[in-house]
Design an enzyme around this catalytic site. Structure first.
Site, mmCIF file in Angstrom:
data_model
loop_
_atom_site.group_PDB
_atom_site.id
_atom_site.type_symbol
_atom_site.label_atom_id
_atom_site.label_comp_id
_atom_site.label_asym_id
_atom_site.label_seq_id
_atom_site.Cartn_x
_atom_site.Cartn_y
_atom_site.Cartn_z
ATOM 1 C CD GLU A 1 -7.508 -27.964 -90.011
ATOM 2 O OE1 GLU A 1 -6.771 -28.945 -89.886
ATOM 3 O OE2 GLU A 1 -7.852 -27.261 -89.042
ATOM 4 N NE ARG B 1 -9.039 -25.963 -86.954
ATOM 5 C CZ ARG B 1 -10.028 -26.783 -86.573
ATOM 6 N NH1 ARG B 1 -10.862 -26.425 -85.613
ATOM 7 N NH2 ARG B 1 -10.179 -27.940 -87.165
HETATM 8 MN MN MN Z 1 -5.056 -29.734 -85.851
#
Ligand code: MN
Ligand code: MN
Length: 404
Positions: free
Chosen positions: A169, A97
Site C-alpha cells: 500500500e 485516501r
Molecule cells: Mn487502493
C-alpha cells in the site's frame, strides 16, 4: 521424507532440475502470479517445519496521520503470504485516501465500521461513485484509479485485500506524487493551463488528504456521469449466508454473483463459541484471514508430518497457502467473526467430512486398518461447520446439520 532422503531420491541431476525450477518459480512468484507459484516448491514451505502463518496486524506500527491510519500485511510482515496482501485502514471524518491506483494488484474491501464513498475510473472513461456501510464490499480491478473518503461525523474502518502478497500500500501510485514530480512545463502543456496553476500543488505524496465533511449527495464528475457495465459494489452481509447451521454461518461472494470480482472471493465466517470450521482445503486459491471479532485457533497441515496451530485474536491476520489443509475453531467466550479472502474469482473447497463420505466403507477400512462397520458412524455429508457439542458426541454429533 526428510530433506536428506529427498536429496537421495532426486539424485544430483534431479536436484539441479528441481533447484532451477524453484528459481524460475520464485522469479515468477515475485512477478505476482499466484497460480504458478504453487506449481513449484516454495523454499519457505520446503523446510522441515511450517513457518508462522500469523501476523498481529493491528499491533503493528503502520502509517498514522491526522487521525487516519493504515497498517499492512505483505510478504515483508508475513513471509508466507505470497499470494495475498491486506491493509487495515481507518479514515477520520473529512479524510480521504487520495486518488491512486495499484499497478500490481486488484483491491477488494470490506467495510467494518462507518460509511465510505468511493469513485473509481476504468478504461473507457467509465466512472462509478458508490457509498458503503458496514458489511458492504467493493472490488477495483488491477490498475483502475480510485479514491476513498469517510462520510459523516464518525470515523470509518475497512479491511483491504489485494491479490498479490508483494503488493505494498505504501508503494502505490498516487496522483499528488506524480503531479508533484512532473515538470510544470509538462503539466501546463498537458492541461492547457498556465504553469503557475501548479505552483501551490503538493510537492510530494499526500496519501491521506484532509478536507471538510463530504456533501450528503455526491456531486457529478467534471465530465458528467458515465456508468460502467459492471458495478463495483456488493452488499455481502445484507444477502443470505451461503451456509447457516447451528455452529455458525458463512457469507461469501465470488464472481458468479459479483461479476466484476474476477480475481478475488471474499467471505465472513461467524462461529458460535466452541464451533469449528472443519478440516478442509481450497484447490484453487490461497486464503487470507483477518479476525474481526473474537478468539480462534487455526491449524495448518503442510504434508510430510508438518502441522502447526496458532491462536488469533481480534486484529490478527492469518494465511493458508493454496492446497494446504486447515481448520478454524472458536476458542473464545462469544461469537467470532473472521473476514476471509481468496485469490480466485471462483470459490472452491473440499471438506474432510465430504471426502470421507465420498468413499465406500471397504476403501476406508483398508486405508485406516479399521473394521468397515466403524465408517457407518461417520457423517454421510459435508459437515462444513461443526457445533461445539460435536466434541462430546464423537465424530457425528446430533447438531451436525451440514450445509443448508
Ligand atoms: Mn487502493
Ligand atoms: Mn478455508
Amino acid at each position: 521424507m526428510s530433506p536428506l532422503q529427498r536429496r537421495e531420491f532426486f539424485g544430483a541431476a534431479g536436484l539441479a532440475a528441481v533447484t532451477s525450477a524453484m528459481l524460475m518459480g520464485s522469479k515468477r512468484a515475485e512477478a505476482g502470479d499466484p497460480s504458478f507459484m504453487n506449481n513449484v516448491p516454495d523454499p519457505l514451505l520446503a523446510g522441515e517445519e511450517l513457518p508462522t502463518f500469523k501476523f498481529e496486524l493491528e499491533k503493528s506500527e503502520g502509517k498514522i496521520m491526522d487521525g487516519s491510519e493504515a497498517r499492512e500485511a505483505t510478504v515483508k510482515q508475513l513471509p508466507i503470504s505470497k499470494g495475498i496482501a491486506g491493509v487495515s485502514m481507518k479514515l477520520a471524518p473529512g479524510a480521504m485516501r487520495e486518488l491512486h491506483w495499484h499497478a500490481t494488484a486488484a483491491e477488494w474491501a470490506f467495510v467494518d465500521k462507518g460509511r465510505v464513498r468511493t469513485t473509481v475510473l476504468g478504461p473507457g472513461g467509465y466512472t462509478e461513485t458508490n457509498e458503503f456501510g458496514p458489511g458492504d464490499v467493493w472490488y477495483f480491478p488491477r490498475g483502475h484509479g480510485h479514491m476513498l473518503e469517510c462520510l459523516g461525523n464518525e470515523p470509518c474502518h475497512f479491511v483491504l485485500i489485494f491479490d498479490n502478497g508483494y503488493f505494498s500500500e505504501f508503494g502505490t501510485f498516487s496522483i499528488t506524487d506524480w503531479i508533484g514530480h512532473a515538470p510544470r512545463t509538462l503539466l501546463a502543456k498537458n492541461f492547457s493551463l498556465p504553469e503557475s496553476t501548479f505552483d501551490a500543488f503538493p510537492k510530494k505524496e499526500v496519501y491521506f488528504a484532509k478536507g471538510s465533511i463530504p456533501p450528503n449527495r455526491a456531486a457529478a464528475p467534471l465530465a458528467g456521469p458515465k456508468p460502467p457495465p459492471l458495478t463495483h459494489k456488493w452488499q455481502l452481509l445484507a444477502n443470505d449466508p451461503l451456509v447457516d447451521n447451528k455452529g455458525g454461518r458463512l457469507w461469501l461472494v465470488d464472481s458468479t454473483k459479483f461479476a466484476i470480482s474476477k480475481t478475488i472471493t471474499g467471505a465472513v465466517l461467524e462461529l458460535e463459541p466452541g464451533a469449528l470450521r472443519e478440516l478442509h482445503w481450497h484447490p484453487n486459491a490461497d486464503e487470507w484471514q483477518y479476525v474481526l471479532e473474537g478468539k480462534v485457533s487455526i491449524t495448518l497441515f503442510g504434508s510430510g508430518g508438518r502441522y502447526r496451530t496458532e491462536t488469533f485474536e481480534k486484529g490478527d491476520v492469518g494465511y493458508s497457502p493454496q492446497g494446504y489443509g486447515h481448520s478454524i475453531e472458536n476458542i473464545g467466550d462469544g461469537k467470532c467473526r473472521i473476514l476471509i479472502g481468496f485469490n480466485s474469482g471462483v470459490y472452491e473447497e473440499i471438506d474432510l467430512s465430504e471426502w470421507i463420505a465420498g468413499n465406500p466403507s471397504d476403501v476406508l477400512a483398508t486405508n485406516f486398518g479399521q473394521p468397515a462397520s466403524l465408517f457407518d458412524r461417520f457423517p454421510r455429508r459435508d459437515i462444513f461447520i461443526a457445533p461445539a457439542e460435536n466434541q462430546d458426541h464423537g465424530a457425528r454429533g446430533t447438531g451436525a446439520v451440514g450445509r443448508s
